[in-house]
Design a protein around this motif. Structure first.
Motif, PDB file in Angstrom:
ATOM      1  N   GLY A 149      -5.740   0.921   3.684  1.00 53.25           N
ATOM      2  CA  GLY A 149      -4.658   0.107   3.254  1.00 53.25           C
ATOM      3  C   GLY A 149      -3.531   0.573   2.435  1.00 53.25           C
ATOM      4  O   GLY A 149      -2.472   0.662   2.616  1.00 53.25           O
ATOM      5  N   LEU A 150      -3.955   1.570   1.353  1.00 55.99           N
ATOM      6  CA  LEU A 150      -3.058   2.484   0.668  1.00 55.99           C
ATOM      7  C   LEU A 150      -2.275   3.281   1.541  1.00 55.99           C
ATOM      8  O   LEU A 150      -0.878   3.368   1.142  1.00 55.99           O
ATOM      9  N   ALA A 151      -2.959   3.790   2.422  1.00 56.63           N
ATOM     10  CA  ALA A 151      -2.279   4.630   3.416  1.00 56.63           C
ATOM     11  C   ALA A 151      -1.245   3.861   4.215  1.00 56.63           C
ATOM     12  O   ALA A 151      -0.169   4.496   4.379  1.00 56.63           O
ATOM     13  N   GLN A 152      -1.596   2.821   4.613  1.00 55.06           N
ATOM     14  CA  GLN A 152      -0.378   1.831   5.047  1.00 55.06           C
ATOM     15  C   GLN A 152       0.688   1.612   4.590  1.00 55.06           C
ATOM     16  O   GLN A 152       1.781   1.501   4.876  1.00 55.06           O
ATOM     17  N   ALA A 153       0.346   1.376   3.228  1.00 51.40           N
ATOM     18  CA  ALA A 153       1.395   0.920   2.267  1.00 51.40           C
ATOM     19  C   ALA A 153       2.459   2.013   1.926  1.00 51.40           C
ATOM     20  O   ALA A 153       3.857   1.961   2.137  1.00 51.40           O
ATOM     21  N   VAL A 154       1.971   3.242   2.029  1.00 55.70           N
ATOM     22  CA  VAL A 154       2.776   4.412   1.703  1.00 55.70           C
ATOM     23  C   VAL A 154       3.558   4.790   3.140  1.00 55.70           C
ATOM     24  O   VAL A 154       4.713   5.137   3.020  1.00 55.70           O
ATOM     25  N   ALA A 155       3.093   4.373   4.087  1.00 61.25           N
ATOM     26  CA  ALA A 155       3.601   4.715   5.432  1.00 61.25           C
ATOM     27  C   ALA A 155       4.720   3.727   5.651  1.00 61.25           C
ATOM     28  O   ALA A 155       5.313   3.754   6.763  1.00 61.25           O
ATOM     29  N   VAL A 156       5.066   2.903   4.959  1.00 66.66           N
ATOM     30  CA  VAL A 156       6.390   2.262   5.143  1.00 66.66           C
ATOM     31  C   VAL A 156       7.529   3.152   5.074  1.00 66.66           C
ATOM     32  O   VAL A 156       8.703   2.640   5.343  1.00 66.66           O
ATOM     33  N   LEU A 157       7.514   4.240   4.407  1.00 65.92           N
ATOM     34  CA  LEU A 157       8.470   5.311   4.240  1.00 65.92           C
ATOM     35  C   LEU A 157       8.845   5.745   5.886  1.00 65.92           C
ATOM     36  O   LEU A 157       8.070   5.996   6.536  1.00 65.92           O
ATOM     37  N   PRO A 158      10.402   5.699   6.060  1.00 68.70           N
ATOM     38  CA  PRO A 158      10.507   6.236   7.318  1.00 68.70           C
ATOM     39  C   PRO A 158      10.175   7.524   7.770  1.00 68.70           C
ATOM     40  O   PRO A 158      10.501   8.482   6.931  1.00 68.70           O
ATOM     41  N   GLY A 159       9.497   7.744   8.845  1.00 70.50           N
ATOM     42  CA  GLY A 159       9.164   8.958   9.059  1.00 70.50           C
ATOM     43  C   GLY A 159       7.728   9.343   8.938  1.00 70.50           C
ATOM     44  O   GLY A 159       7.101  10.258   9.583  1.00 70.50           O
ATOM     45  N   LEU A 160       7.130   8.495   7.996  1.00 65.38           N
ATOM     46  CA  LEU A 160       5.596   8.815   7.897  1.00 65.38           C
ATOM     47  C   LEU A 160       4.844   7.748   8.699  1.00 65.38           C
ATOM     48  O   LEU A 160       5.162   6.528   8.601  1.00 65.38           O
ATOM     49  N   SER A 161       4.071   8.206   9.782  1.00 65.71           N
ATOM     50  CA  SER A 161       3.667   7.406  10.717  1.00 65.71           C
ATOM     51  C   SER A 161       2.562   6.596  10.172  1.00 65.71           C
ATOM     52  O   SER A 161       1.654   6.956   9.387  1.00 65.71           O
ATOM     53  N   ARG A 162       2.763   5.021  10.372  1.00 70.83           N
ATOM     54  CA  ARG A 162       1.624   4.168  10.029  1.00 70.83           C
ATOM     55  C   ARG A 162       0.173   4.643  10.703  1.00 70.83           C
ATOM     56  O   ARG A 162      -0.757   4.705   9.902  1.00 70.83           O
ATOM     57  N   SER A 163       0.185   4.452  11.989  1.00 74.08           N
ATOM     58  CA  SER A 163      -1.009   4.953  12.744  1.00 74.08           C
ATOM     59  C   SER A 163      -1.544   6.005  12.083  1.00 74.08           C
ATOM     60  O   SER A 163      -2.814   6.295  12.127  1.00 74.08           O
ATOM     61  N   GLY A 164      -0.638   7.271  12.293  1.00 71.89           N
ATOM     62  CA  GLY A 164      -1.241   8.662  11.804  1.00 71.89           C
ATOM     63  C   GLY A 164      -1.965   8.580  10.337  1.00 71.89           C
ATOM     64  O   GLY A 164      -3.003   9.216  10.221  1.00 71.89           O
TER      65      GLY A 164
END
Length: 268
Positions: A149-164
């Motif tokens: 979930g922390l990884a998903q939260a950080v992935a709100v940044l544009p260009g950082l893949s959520r699924s990745g």
């Protein structure tokens, strides 16, 4: 926005929502090329996100049906534990959405430089997940769900893949790859629906001010394109994760990220 632009953006959203290459980054790049501003893109973005949620429900309906039936038994079983994992995974992104949404939107307005850098970060994450060989291969625990979930939260940044980010994080902490893609795609449904509620006010305000006018034809074309391409990408990505072939997406993200950075530095 023309129907052709809507078709291209819809297909792009459907594919990149599930493939670990960043949907937000690709939409930002192509929208920039098309000259579509943020206000005009808001309603369309929400519509295509709804389409990808629908494609997730279609592809993972058996898992969702299993989960719902287990929850309705109102006892601690595998389904209830899975449900608690999803709830725990939502906490970090929920905090970001409630308290840092304006900050995230400001980052989205910083241009292509951030997108290029985050695509390179995505490439690095996918590369680490591909080459790293964890000693264990376990089911997702509550602690694991929070870390993902922390990884998903950080992935709100544009260009950082959520699924990745979520899949790579799960692989790095030793979760079974057979279940990671499904968990990654299911855990994003509640946050997306929550984001739609928060953005609904902006849509209404923008419509009242005469901003963000997108035709019904463009919205319909974008929805159908995102739904079909999303369903195909979701099913394919689950198989890709099972085979552990994430390195190809890492190479792709690295190439696109470097290209975006070069154009950004050149002022193109």
């Amino acid at each position: 926005m023309s129907w052709l632009q809507a078709l291209i953006l819809g297909i792009l959203q459907g594919l990149t929502e599930f493939l670990p290459v960043s949907s937000s980054g690709h939409l930002a790049i192509v929208s920039n090329l098309f000259g579509i501003d943020g206000e005009s893109n808001l309603t369309f973005t929400i519509v295509v996100h709804v389409a990808t949620v629908c494609s997730t429900l279609l592809v993972l309906w058996k898992e969702i049906d299993w989960l719902l039936k287990g929850i309705l038994k109102f006892k601690m079983n595998d389904e209830m534990r899975y449900f608690f994992n999803i709830l725990i995974s939502m906490i970090p992104v929920g905090i970001v959405g409630l308290f840092f949404k304006d900050t995230v939107e400001e980052i989205f307005g910083e241009g292509m430089l951030v997108v290029g850098i985050m695509l390179l970060v995505t490439a690095a994450l996918l590369s680490f997940a591909y080459f790293y060989k964890p000693r264990v291969s376990r089911e997702i625990t509550l602690r694991d769900a929070f870390v993902i979930g922390l990884a998903q939260a950080v992935a709100v940044l544009p260009g950082l893949s959520r699924s990745g980010s979520t899949i790579a994080t799960g692989l790095l902490i030793g979760n079974k790859k057979e279940k990671l893609a499904q968990f990654s795609f299911l855990m994003v449904i509640p946050p997306i629906l929550g984001e739609l509620l928060l953005d609904g006010k902006k849509i209404v305000e923008g419509a009242a001010a005469g901003q963000g006018d997108v035709s019904l034809m463009a919205l319909a074309v974008g929805f159908v394109a995102a739904f079909i391409s999303g369903a195909l990408a979701c099913k394919w990505m689950i198989n890709v994760v099972r085979r552990g072939k994430l390195i190809y997406f890492a190479i792709y993200c690295a190439i696109v990220g470097i290209t975006v950075l070069l154009f950004s530095f050149l002022g193109v």
